[in-house]
Design a protein around this motif. Structure first.
Motif, PDB file in Angstrom:
ATOM      1  N   ASP A 178      -5.172   1.455 -15.956  1.00 53.26           N
ATOM      2  CA  ASP A 178      -4.266   1.154 -16.904  1.00 53.26           C
ATOM      3  C   ASP A 178      -2.874   1.309 -16.390  1.00 53.26           C
ATOM      4  OD1 ASP A 178      -6.017   0.219 -18.424  1.00 53.26           O
ATOM      5  OD2 ASP A 178      -5.930   2.063 -20.104  1.00 53.26           O
ATOM      6  N   THR A 179      -2.693   2.421 -15.654  1.00 54.91           N
ATOM      7  CA  THR A 179      -1.325   2.733 -15.247  1.00 54.91           C
ATOM      8  C   THR A 179      -1.018   2.082 -14.029  1.00 54.91           C
ATOM      9  OG1 THR A 179      -1.661   5.139 -15.922  1.00 54.91           O
ATOM     10  CG2 THR A 179       0.115   4.740 -14.347  1.00 54.91           C
ATOM     11  N   ALA A 180      -2.029   1.597 -13.288  1.00 59.15           N
ATOM     12  CA  ALA A 180      -1.978   0.818 -12.096  1.00 59.15           C
ATOM     13  C   ALA A 180      -1.516  -0.521 -12.280  1.00 59.15           C
ATOM     14  CB  ALA A 180      -3.224   0.841 -11.202  1.00 59.15           C
ATOM     15  N   GLU A 181      -2.102  -0.973 -13.421  1.00 59.83           N
ATOM     16  CA  GLU A 181      -1.536  -2.430 -13.965  1.00 59.83           C
ATOM     17  C   GLU A 181      -0.245  -2.479 -14.326  1.00 59.83           C
ATOM     18  OE1 GLU A 181      -3.045  -6.165 -15.516  1.00 59.83           O
ATOM     19  OE2 GLU A 181      -4.046  -4.833 -14.397  1.00 59.83           O
ATOM     20  N   GLY A 182       0.295  -1.425 -14.905  1.00 61.33           N
ATOM     21  CA  GLY A 182       1.632  -1.262 -15.105  1.00 61.33           C
ATOM     22  C   GLY A 182       2.675  -1.194 -13.844  1.00 61.33           C
ATOM     23  N   ILE A 183       1.978  -0.659 -12.871  1.00 55.17           N
ATOM     24  CA  ILE A 183       2.705  -0.528 -11.699  1.00 55.17           C
ATOM     25  C   ILE A 183       2.834  -1.741 -10.781  1.00 55.17           C
ATOM     26  CG2 ILE A 183       3.132   0.263  -9.321  1.00 55.17           C
ATOM     27  CD1 ILE A 183       3.804   2.342 -11.236  1.00 55.17           C
ATOM     28  N   MET A 184       1.609  -2.426 -10.805  1.00 54.80           N
ATOM     29  CA  MET A 184       1.563  -3.867 -10.188  1.00 54.80           C
ATOM     30  C   MET A 184       2.612  -4.889 -10.940  1.00 54.80           C
ATOM     31  SD  MET A 184      -0.081  -3.881  -7.598  1.00 54.80           S
ATOM     32  CE  MET A 184      -0.029  -5.712  -7.326  1.00 54.80           C
ATOM     33  N   GLN A 185       2.629  -4.899 -12.415  1.00 57.02           N
ATOM     34  CA  GLN A 185       3.318  -5.817 -12.875  1.00 57.02           C
ATOM     35  C   GLN A 185       4.858  -5.457 -12.584  1.00 57.02           C
ATOM     36  OE1 GLN A 185       2.567  -5.156 -17.018  1.00 57.02           O
ATOM     37  NE2 GLN A 185       0.385  -6.120 -17.051  1.00 57.02           N
ATOM     38  N   LEU A 186       5.166  -4.084 -12.401  1.00 61.19           N
ATOM     39  CA  LEU A 186       6.535  -3.954 -12.358  1.00 61.19           C
ATOM     40  C   LEU A 186       6.932  -4.516 -10.695  1.00 61.19           C
ATOM     41  CD1 LEU A 186       9.220  -2.265 -12.181  1.00 61.19           C
ATOM     42  CD2 LEU A 186       7.944  -0.139 -11.777  1.00 61.19           C
ATOM     43  N   LEU A 187       5.855  -4.210  -9.741  1.00 59.33           N
ATOM     44  CA  LEU A 187       6.340  -4.751  -8.370  1.00 59.33           C
ATOM     45  C   LEU A 187       6.412  -6.219  -8.247  1.00 59.33           C
ATOM     46  CD1 LEU A 187       4.017  -2.340  -6.056  1.00 59.33           C
ATOM     47  CD2 LEU A 187       6.756  -2.385  -6.296  1.00 59.33           C
ATOM     48  N   THR A 188       5.307  -6.746  -9.035  1.00 60.11           N
ATOM     49  CA  THR A 188       5.660  -8.301  -9.030  1.00 60.11           C
ATOM     50  C   THR A 188       6.834  -8.830  -9.635  1.00 60.11           C
ATOM     51  OG1 THR A 188       4.233  -8.599 -10.979  1.00 60.11           O
ATOM     52  CG2 THR A 188       3.042  -8.582  -8.735  1.00 60.11           C
ATOM     53  N   GLY A 189       7.246  -8.168 -10.638  1.00 60.80           N
ATOM     54  CA  GLY A 189       8.457  -8.467 -11.315  1.00 60.80           C
ATOM     55  C   GLY A 189       9.527  -8.600 -10.512  1.00 60.80           C
ATOM     56  N   ILE A 190       9.692  -7.488  -9.806  1.00 58.53           N
ATOM     57  CA  ILE A 190      10.763  -7.202  -8.735  1.00 58.53           C
ATOM     58  C   ILE A 190      10.656  -8.269  -7.814  1.00 58.53           C
ATOM     59  CG2 ILE A 190      11.514  -5.854  -6.622  1.00 58.53           C
ATOM     60  CD1 ILE A 190      10.494  -3.305  -8.216  1.00 58.53           C
ATOM     61  N   ASN A 191       9.607  -8.684  -7.298  1.00 55.24           N
ATOM     62  CA  ASN A 191       9.373  -9.738  -6.438  1.00 55.24           C
ATOM     63  C   ASN A 191       9.663 -11.121  -6.953  1.00 55.24           C
ATOM     64  OD1 ASN A 191       6.747 -11.769  -5.412  1.00 55.24           O
ATOM     65  ND2 ASN A 191       7.874 -11.064  -3.741  1.00 55.24           N
ATOM     66  N   THR A 192       9.383 -11.502  -8.058  1.00 53.15           N
ATOM     67  CA  THR A 192       9.752 -12.715  -8.561  1.00 53.15           C
ATOM     68  C   THR A 192      11.127 -12.942  -8.929  1.00 53.15           C
ATOM     69  OG1 THR A 192       8.702 -12.259 -10.553  1.00 53.15           O
ATOM     70  CG2 THR A 192       7.053 -13.299  -9.020  1.00 53.15           C
TER      71      THR A 192
ATOM     72  N   ALA B  65      -9.770  -6.065  -6.750  1.00 48.71           N
ATOM     73  CA  ALA B  65      -9.406  -6.480  -8.210  1.00 48.71           C
ATOM     74  C   ALA B  65      -7.739  -6.645  -8.103  1.00 48.71           C
ATOM     75  CB  ALA B  65      -9.533  -5.479  -9.225  1.00 48.71           C
ATOM     76  N   ILE B  66      -6.988  -6.010  -7.753  1.00 49.57           N
ATOM     77  CA  ILE B  66      -5.545  -6.220  -7.590  1.00 49.57           C
ATOM     78  C   ILE B  66      -5.156  -7.386  -6.783  1.00 49.57           C
ATOM     79  CG2 ILE B  66      -3.539  -5.375  -6.520  1.00 49.57           C
ATOM     80  CD1 ILE B  66      -4.038  -2.484  -7.803  1.00 49.57           C
ATOM     81  N   VAL B  67      -5.740  -7.596  -5.560  1.00 44.60           N
ATOM     82  CA  VAL B  67      -5.587  -8.485  -4.841  1.00 44.60           C
ATOM     83  C   VAL B  67      -6.141  -9.979  -5.461  1.00 44.60           C
ATOM     84  CG1 VAL B  67      -6.382  -9.781  -2.718  1.00 44.60           C
ATOM     85  CG2 VAL B  67      -5.829  -7.238  -2.811  1.00 44.60           C
ATOM     86  N   GLU B  68      -7.039  -9.841  -6.144  1.00 49.47           N
ATOM     87  CA  GLU B  68      -7.582 -11.125  -6.922  1.00 49.47           C
ATOM     88  C   GLU B  68      -6.687 -11.572  -8.022  1.00 49.47           C
ATOM     89  OE1 GLU B  68     -11.632 -10.108  -7.673  1.00 49.47           O
ATOM     90  OE2 GLU B  68     -12.224 -11.048  -5.890  1.00 49.47           O
ATOM     91  N   LYS B  69      -6.156 -10.513  -8.741  1.00 50.78           N
ATOM     92  CA  LYS B  69      -5.505 -10.722 -10.016  1.00 50.78           C
ATOM     93  C   LYS B  69      -4.030 -10.996  -9.678  1.00 50.78           C
ATOM     94  CE  LYS B  69      -4.344  -8.809 -14.633  1.00 50.78           C
ATOM     95  NZ  LYS B  69      -4.649  -7.885 -15.620  1.00 50.78           N
ATOM     96  N   TYR B  70      -3.254 -10.433  -8.700  1.00 54.91           N
ATOM     97  CA  TYR B  70      -2.087 -10.450  -8.492  1.00 54.91           C
ATOM     98  C   TYR B  70      -1.819 -11.117  -7.096  1.00 54.91           C
ATOM     99  CZ  TYR B  70      -1.027  -7.617 -12.388  1.00 54.91           C
ATOM    100  OH  TYR B  70      -1.242  -6.738 -13.750  1.00 54.91           O
ATOM    101  N   HIS B  71      -1.899 -12.496  -6.991  1.00 54.41           N
ATOM    102  CA  HIS B  71      -1.802 -13.234  -5.910  1.00 54.41           C
ATOM    103  C   HIS B  71      -0.904 -13.231  -5.077  1.00 54.41           C
ATOM    104  CE1 HIS B  71      -5.390 -15.089  -7.675  1.00 54.41           C
ATOM    105  NE2 HIS B  71      -4.798 -15.673  -8.892  1.00 54.41           N
TER     106      HIS B  71
END
Length: 256
Positions: free
Chosen positions: A178-192, A206-212
């Motif tokens: 769950d915490t990893a999910e939040g970190i991924m959302q943070l990084l992808t937001g910075i990116n976009t 799972a991360i690679v498949e979910k966050y393209h």
């Protein structure tokens, strides 16, 4: 055609070394503004060696390589700190200074990279803490924060000098899902939202498949971009030879 001015990282026929051993032959890679790039592969396949070459920790002896405008074949030792100021690095184990508050951790980095004005330093710290959702944590000590909060502070640290690219080395490796999910959302937001390029080493399928993103697979002394399908990555907890993860959230409108 792509504008070469947007290219942040470029390798052509590069040999990537680890110590005295070549671990990857013939690396061709371009990372441009706005890219989200994964580097995946088994332990010992050369993922971390690529990251260390990008940051000029490992030398480039053969082929061509440029990062943030610096030629890795010709870079002088005194230039390496200036190269590293153009990128942010996020580690699996956070690497915060445990004897200093969050604010002091961030202030230390800014002063070390040439910031002089105390008022501007304080303003910049407020900006990056807002960007990662940690505005209320400035006076906390790292041990008072959860793992996810510490990683958010580490991401805030990586944003301090408005980097062209963030190198994320298994940033979710020590975090629960769950915490990893939040970190991924943070990084992808910075990116976009900011257009900041992200290069992330991870073993987490799972991360690679979910966050393209674009995917480079290291195997058999090579690293090539691939379109993944099904079982092309392996989710093995052992695959942690210093890799990267990501997350996304809000980014401050007042940061350039």
């Amino acid at each position: 055609m792509e504008d070469s001015r947007d290219t942040i990282i470029s390798f052509r026929n590069a040999e990537i070394v680890n110590g005295e051993n070549t671990v990857i032959y013939g690396l061709d890679m371009d990372v441009r503004k706005g890219d989200f790039v994964y580097i995946i592969g088994r332990v010992g396949s050369g993922k971390t060696s690529i990251i260390r070459t990008i940051t000029a920790e490992n030398p480039l002896y053969s082929g061509e390589g440029t990062v943030c405008g610096y030629d890795l074949r010709r870079i002088k030792e005194k230039e390496i700190p200036y190269l590293r100021r153009k990128m942010g690095v996020v580690f699996q184990d956070f690497q915060l200074l445990m004897d200093r508050s969050v604010e002091e951790n961030l202030s230390f980095v800014l002063k070390a990279t040439g910031w002089k004005s105390q008022s501007r330093i304080e303003e910049r710290i407020r900006e990056v803490l807002l960007a990662v959702g940690m505005s209320s944590k400035a006076h906390k000590m790292p041990h008072q924060l959860s793992g996810g909060e510490q990683q958010r502070i580490a991401i805030a640290r990586s944003l301090l000098n408005s980097p062209e690219v963030i190198i994320a080395d298994e940033p979710t490796g020590n975090l629960d899902p769950d915490t990893a999910e939040g970190i991924m959302q943070l990084l992808t937001g910075i990116n976009t939202k900011r257009g900041t390029a992200i290069v992330m080493v991870t073993h987490n399928k799972a991360i690679v498949e979910k966050y393209h993103g674009r995917v480079f697979v290291c195997a058999d002394e090579s690293c090539k971009e691939q379109i993944l399908s099904g079982n092309d990555t392996e989710d093995t907890p052992a695959d942690q030879e210093n890799e990267s993860d990501k997350q996304t959230e809000t980014s401050p409108e007042n940061e350039q």
